[in-house]
Motif scaffolding. Structure first.
Motif, PDB file in Angstrom:
ATOM      1  N   CYS A  13       0.846  -1.006  -0.018  1.00  0.00           N
ATOM      2  CA  CYS A  13       0.001  -0.064  -0.003  1.00  0.00           C
ATOM      3  C   CYS A  13       0.782   1.229   0.010  1.00  0.00           C
ATOM      4  O   CYS A  13       1.861   1.444   0.942  1.00  0.00           O
ATOM      5  N   LEU A  15       0.201   3.972   1.085  1.00  0.00           N
ATOM      6  CA  LEU A  15      -0.113   5.033   2.368  1.00  0.00           C
ATOM      7  C   LEU A  15       0.668   4.590   3.567  1.00  0.00           C
ATOM      8  O   LEU A  15       1.524   5.127   4.398  1.00  0.00           O
ATOM      9  N   ASP A  34      -5.997   0.393   5.505  1.00  0.00           N
ATOM     10  CA  ASP A  34      -6.531   1.726   5.291  1.00  0.00           C
ATOM     11  C   ASP A  34      -7.973   1.829   4.719  1.00  0.00           C
ATOM     12  O   ASP A  34      -8.581   2.667   4.138  1.00  0.00           O
ATOM     13  N   TYR A  38      -7.463  -0.388  -4.502  1.00  0.00           N
ATOM     14  CA  TYR A  38      -6.779   0.076  -5.773  1.00  0.00           C
ATOM     15  C   TYR A  38      -7.076  -0.597  -7.061  1.00  0.00           C
ATOM     16  O   TYR A  38      -6.922  -1.803  -6.977  1.00  0.00           O
ATOM     17  N   GLU A  49      -3.827   7.274  -4.342  1.00  0.00           N
ATOM     18  CA  GLU A  49      -4.846   7.348  -3.515  1.00  0.00           C
ATOM     19  C   GLU A  49      -5.950   8.113  -3.898  1.00  0.00           C
ATOM     20  O   GLU A  49      -7.255   7.646  -3.536  1.00  0.00           O
TER      21      GLU A  49
END
Length: 68
Positions: A13, A15, A34, A38, A49
């Protein structure tokens, strides 16, 4: 177009840097931490994101839990 499983082992990820799960039916990579999905478009993972879909709390929209 299926994603090479060796590539999936390398992707994280963007993030949280956590693992991603491939959902073949929806053509998405899921980050459970999160709660984002995607998209995979034309065999390419869109790791932005701003392009990720938020996973809601409703069971119908949640990705299934992996088998134990």
């Amino acid at each position: 177009m299926p994603i090479d499983h060796r590539l999936l082992e390398l992707l994280v990820c963007p993030l949280c840097k956590g693992p991603l799960e491939y959902q073949r039916d929806a053509e998405e990579l899921i980050c459970r931490a999160d709660r984002l999905a995607y998209p995979v478009r034309d065999g390419l993972v869109v790791m932005l994101e701003s392009q990720a879909r938020s996973l809601s709390d409703s069971p119908a929209n949640q990705a299934p839990n992996p088998p134990p």
